[in-house]
Write a protein that holds these residues in place. Structure first.
Motif, PDB file in Angstrom:
ATOM      1  N   PRO A  25       0.815  -1.227   0.000  1.00 31.67           N
ATOM      2  CA  PRO A  25       0.000   0.000   0.000  1.00 31.67           C
ATOM      3  C   PRO A  25       0.843   1.270   0.000  1.00 31.67           C
ATOM      4  O   PRO A  25       0.444   2.283  -0.571  1.00 31.67           O
ATOM      5  CB  PRO A  25      -0.822  -0.124   1.287  1.00 31.67           C
ATOM      6  CG  PRO A  25      -0.867  -1.585   1.580  1.00 31.67           C
ATOM      7  CD  PRO A  25       0.441  -2.128   1.105  1.00 31.67           C
ATOM      8  N   VAL A  26       2.010   1.207   0.640  1.00 34.15           N
ATOM      9  CA  VAL A  26       2.882   2.387   0.679  1.00 34.15           C
ATOM     10  C   VAL A  26       3.374   2.735  -0.724  1.00 34.15           C
ATOM     11  O   VAL A  26       3.362   3.904  -1.141  1.00 34.15           O
ATOM     12  CB  VAL A  26       4.073   2.139   1.624  1.00 34.15           C
ATOM     13  CG1 VAL A  26       5.038   3.314   1.586  1.00 34.15           C
ATOM     14  CG2 VAL A  26       3.588   1.904   3.046  1.00 34.15           C
ATOM     15  N   THR A  27       3.799   1.720  -1.474  1.00 25.18           N
ATOM     16  CA  THR A  27       4.273   1.954  -2.844  1.00 25.18           C
ATOM     17  C   THR A  27       3.165   2.519  -3.714  1.00 25.18           C
ATOM     18  O   THR A  27       3.371   3.472  -4.477  1.00 25.18           O
ATOM     19  CB  THR A  27       4.797   0.643  -3.453  1.00 25.18           C
ATOM     20  OG1 THR A  27       5.883   0.151  -2.661  1.00 25.18           O
ATOM     21  CG2 THR A  27       5.281   0.857  -4.879  1.00 25.18           C
ATOM     22  N   ILE A  28       1.973   1.945  -3.589  1.00 25.54           N
ATOM     23  CA  ILE A  28       0.844   2.407  -4.403  1.00 25.54           C
ATOM     24  C   ILE A  28       0.479   3.844  -4.050  1.00 25.54           C
ATOM     25  O   ILE A  28       0.200   4.669  -4.934  1.00 25.54           O
ATOM     26  CB  ILE A  28      -0.362   1.471  -4.215  1.00 25.54           C
ATOM     27  CG1 ILE A  28      -0.021   0.071  -4.742  1.00 25.54           C
ATOM     28  CG2 ILE A  28      -1.592   2.012  -4.930  1.00 25.54           C
ATOM     29  CD1 ILE A  28      -1.096  -0.964  -4.494  1.00 25.54           C
ATOM     30  N   SER A  29       0.492   4.174  -2.755  1.00 32.58           N
ATOM     31  CA  SER A  29       0.137   5.538  -2.351  1.00 32.58           C
ATOM     32  C   SER A  29       1.166   6.551  -2.850  1.00 32.58           C
ATOM     33  O   SER A  29       0.806   7.659  -3.260  1.00 32.58           O
ATOM     34  CB  SER A  29       0.009   5.613  -0.826  1.00 32.58           C
ATOM     35  OG  SER A  29       1.256   5.380  -0.208  1.00 32.58           O
ATOM     36  N   LYS A  30       2.442   6.180  -2.842  1.00 33.28           N
ATOM     37  CA  LYS A  30       3.478   7.085  -3.347  1.00 33.28           C
ATOM     38  C   LYS A  30       3.320   7.313  -4.850  1.00 33.28           C
ATOM     39  O   LYS A  30       3.455   8.444  -5.333  1.00 33.28           O
ATOM     40  CB  LYS A  30       4.863   6.518  -3.035  1.00 33.28           C
ATOM     41  CG  LYS A  30       5.243   6.583  -1.564  1.00 33.28           C
ATOM     42  CD  LYS A  30       6.610   5.971  -1.322  1.00 33.28           C
ATOM     43  CE  LYS A  30       6.985   6.043   0.155  1.00 33.28           C
ATOM     44  NZ  LYS A  30       8.303   5.399   0.419  1.00 33.28           N
ATOM     45  N   ILE A  79      11.128   8.162  -7.090  1.00 40.26           N
ATOM     46  CA  ILE A  79       9.749   7.676  -7.014  1.00 40.26           C
ATOM     47  C   ILE A  79       8.944   8.180  -8.213  1.00 40.26           C
ATOM     48  O   ILE A  79       8.162   7.436  -8.825  1.00 40.26           O
ATOM     49  CB  ILE A  79       9.093   8.130  -5.698  1.00 40.26           C
ATOM     50  CG1 ILE A  79       9.747   7.428  -4.498  1.00 40.26           C
ATOM     51  CG2 ILE A  79       7.594   7.855  -5.715  1.00 40.26           C
ATOM     52  CD1 ILE A  79       9.514   5.941  -4.455  1.00 40.26           C
ATOM     53  N   ALA A  80       9.135   9.459  -8.553  1.00 42.83           N
ATOM     54  CA  ALA A  80       8.403  10.037  -9.686  1.00 42.83           C
ATOM     55  C   ALA A  80       8.785   9.348 -10.993  1.00 42.83           C
ATOM     56  O   ALA A  80       7.918   9.037 -11.824  1.00 42.83           O
ATOM     57  CB  ALA A  80       8.686  11.537  -9.767  1.00 42.83           C
ATOM     58  N   LEU A  81      10.070   9.099 -11.188  1.00 39.45           N
ATOM     59  CA  LEU A  81      10.518   8.408 -12.398  1.00 39.45           C
ATOM     60  C   LEU A  81       9.909   7.013 -12.489  1.00 39.45           C
ATOM     61  O   LEU A  81       9.463   6.571 -13.555  1.00 39.45           O
ATOM     62  CB  LEU A  81      12.048   8.312 -12.403  1.00 39.45           C
ATOM     63  CG  LEU A  81      12.816   9.612 -12.660  1.00 39.45           C
ATOM     64  CD1 LEU A  81      14.299   9.409 -12.404  1.00 39.45           C
ATOM     65  CD2 LEU A  81      12.594  10.083 -14.083  1.00 39.45           C
ATOM     66  N   ARG A  82       9.882   6.336 -11.359  1.00 40.49           N
ATOM     67  CA  ARG A  82       9.320   4.987 -11.344  1.00 40.49           C
ATOM     68  C   ARG A  82       7.828   5.004 -11.662  1.00 40.49           C
ATOM     69  O   ARG A  82       7.330   4.182 -12.436  1.00 40.49           O
ATOM     70  CB  ARG A  82       9.555   4.362  -9.966  1.00 40.49           C
ATOM     71  CG  ARG A  82       9.081   2.927  -9.840  1.00 40.49           C
ATOM     72  CD  ARG A  82       9.254   2.437  -8.417  1.00 40.49           C
ATOM     73  NE  ARG A  82       8.874   1.041  -8.275  1.00 40.49           N
ATOM     74  CZ  ARG A  82       8.756   0.414  -7.112  1.00 40.49           C
ATOM     75  NH1 ARG A  82       8.997   1.078  -5.985  1.00 40.49           N
ATOM     76  NH2 ARG A  82       8.402  -0.853  -7.050  1.00 40.49           N
ATOM     77  N   ALA A  83       7.106   5.969 -11.064  1.00 45.50           N
ATOM     78  CA  ALA A  83       5.659   6.047 -11.280  1.00 45.50           C
ATOM     79  C   ALA A  83       5.334   6.375 -12.735  1.00 45.50           C
ATOM     80  O   ALA A  83       4.436   5.770 -13.341  1.00 45.50           O
ATOM     81  CB  ALA A  83       5.060   7.100 -10.346  1.00 45.50           C
ATOM     82  N   VAL A  84       6.072   7.320 -13.302  1.00 49.10           N
ATOM     83  CA  VAL A  84       5.835   7.689 -14.702  1.00 49.10           C
ATOM     84  C   VAL A  84       6.202   6.542 -15.636  1.00 49.10           C
ATOM     85  O   VAL A  84       5.511   6.270 -16.626  1.00 49.10           O
ATOM     86  CB  VAL A  84       6.632   8.967 -15.048  1.00 49.10           C
ATOM     87  CG1 VAL A  84       6.588   9.246 -16.539  1.00 49.10           C
ATOM     88  CG2 VAL A  84       6.079  10.159 -14.278  1.00 49.10           C
ATOM     89  N   ARG A  85       7.281   5.843 -15.306  1.00 51.01           N
ATOM     90  CA  ARG A  85       7.694   4.710 -16.144  1.00 51.01           C
ATOM     91  C   ARG A  85       6.642   3.599 -16.126  1.00 51.01           C
ATOM     92  O   ARG A  85       6.425   2.916 -17.133  1.00 51.01           O
ATOM     93  CB  ARG A  85       9.040   4.172 -15.660  1.00 51.01           C
ATOM     94  CG  ARG A  85       9.646   3.125 -16.594  1.00 51.01           C
ATOM     95  CD  ARG A  85      11.002   2.654 -16.119  1.00 51.01           C
ATOM     96  NE  ARG A  85      11.975   3.721 -16.186  1.00 51.01           N
ATOM     97  CZ  ARG A  85      12.587   4.242 -15.125  1.00 51.01           C
ATOM     98  NH1 ARG A  85      12.301   3.798 -13.918  1.00 51.01           N
ATOM     99  NH2 ARG A  85      13.470   5.197 -15.265  1.00 51.01           N
ATOM    100  N   MET A  86       5.993   3.410 -14.980  1.00 51.78           N
ATOM    101  CA  MET A  86       4.923   2.406 -14.901  1.00 51.78           C
ATOM    102  C   MET A  86       3.798   2.721 -15.881  1.00 51.78           C
ATOM    103  O   MET A  86       3.281   1.828 -16.560  1.00 51.78           O
ATOM    104  CB  MET A  86       4.363   2.345 -13.478  1.00 51.78           C
ATOM    105  CG  MET A  86       5.235   1.624 -12.480  1.00 51.78           C
ATOM    106  SD  MET A  86       4.451   1.619 -10.854  1.00 51.78           S
ATOM    107  CE  MET A  86       5.672   0.719  -9.901  1.00 51.78           C
TER     108      MET A  86
END
Length: 282
Positions: A25-30, A79-86
């Motif tokens: 849940p922490v990863t998803i919330s970030k 974190i932002a790079l990872r989220a955008v890459r997803m």
């Protein structure tokens, strides 16, 4: 990336996929926090679809990426790079690309019995499955080094081999080196206790000066500890209530006993998967 996906729908689809893959849940919330910023950014630009150009301008404006960075990126930027890459990966391939696990180093036949014994020794020391796996990985790295030194059995290990391996890992981070030293010392202690090594090679391992940070300072008085412990527990409870959005439930006295039974069964399953037969002695 193709500009064909509606951004809110894409975010919902990726969130569902993360839940299916059992991300924390922490990863998803970030990730959601980054996606909400991206959504606001697209609305301000009067855009509806996700694209590579959009992601580049968003990262540059919100996180100054890559303009202001010459070294390691801050945690928030990663974190932002990872989220955008997803988002990009899911739009292109329909899946979330994940890191490939590191390949385990090879283990020659002469060390197989020692590895198995060390695994049992570690579980008897009440190590978790994750800790044992990490220990085995580090020991296999050491064995791989021994193979290059033409050492085929545990009885052939000497202090020079230990010193040479330690020298070979000096380029790693300090915390990683400490982990290697500690777990290698555990392996040497096991070999000596089992009689596989006539010399306690644990003494050849340099002392680790960085002690683990304790949760409660030992210099605190009993009164200070009595105040800090309940406060820490209350903060943890409040954190989980805010995280899960569920009311607090008292777990009862059986909770710890049940957790211990689950842990025991988990360790047994892990050993059985590795080929061990477990017999309970009453």
């Amino acid at each position: 990336m193709e500009s064909t996906k509606n951004l809110p729908e894409l975010i919902n689809a990726v969130t569902s996929e993360l839940l299916r893959l059992r991300y924390s849940p922490v990863t998803i919330s970030k990730c959601n926090a980054v996606w909400q910023k991206l959504l606001s950014y697209t609305q301000a630009k009067d855009l509806l679809h996700f694209s590579e150009k959009l992601s580049e301008s968003f990262l540059l404006e919100y996180y100054k990426y890559p303009a202001d960075y010459s070294g390691e990126f801050p945690y928030g930027t990663r974190i932002a790079l990872r989220a955008v890459r997803m988002l990009g990966d899911y739009q292109l391939y329909g899946i979330i690309l994940r890191k490939r696990k590191k390949q385990q180093p090879s283990c020659p036949d002469g060390f197989t019995d020692a590895i198995r014994g060390f695994v049992l020794y570690s579980y008897q020391s009440r190590n978790t499955v994750k800790t044992v796996e990490r220990k085995v990985f580090i020991v296999k790295c050491f064995i791989e080094y021994l193979t290059m030194q033409n050492v085929s059995t545990c009885s052939g290990i000497n202090k020079q081999h230990a010193s040479g391996f330690i020298t070979s890992i000096l380029g790693l981070k300090k915390i990683t080196i400490n982990q290697y030293l500690y777990k290698l010392g555990c392996f040497f202690r096991f070999l000596h206790s089992e009689g596989s090594s006539s010399v306690n090679l644990r003494m050849a391992i340099p002392q680790i000066n960085d002690a683990k940070e304790r949760r409660i300072p030992t210099v605190w008085s009993p009164k200070e500890k009595s105040v800090a412990c309940p406060s820490h527990l209350i903060l943890r409870i409040a954190y989980h209530i805010l995280l899960t959005k569920e009311p607090y439930k008292e777990l009862g006295t059986e909770y710890l006993a049940e957790r211990e039974r689950e842990r025991e069964q988990r360790v047994i399953r892990q050993l059985q998967l590795k080929g061990y037969q477990i017999l309970k002695v009453s």
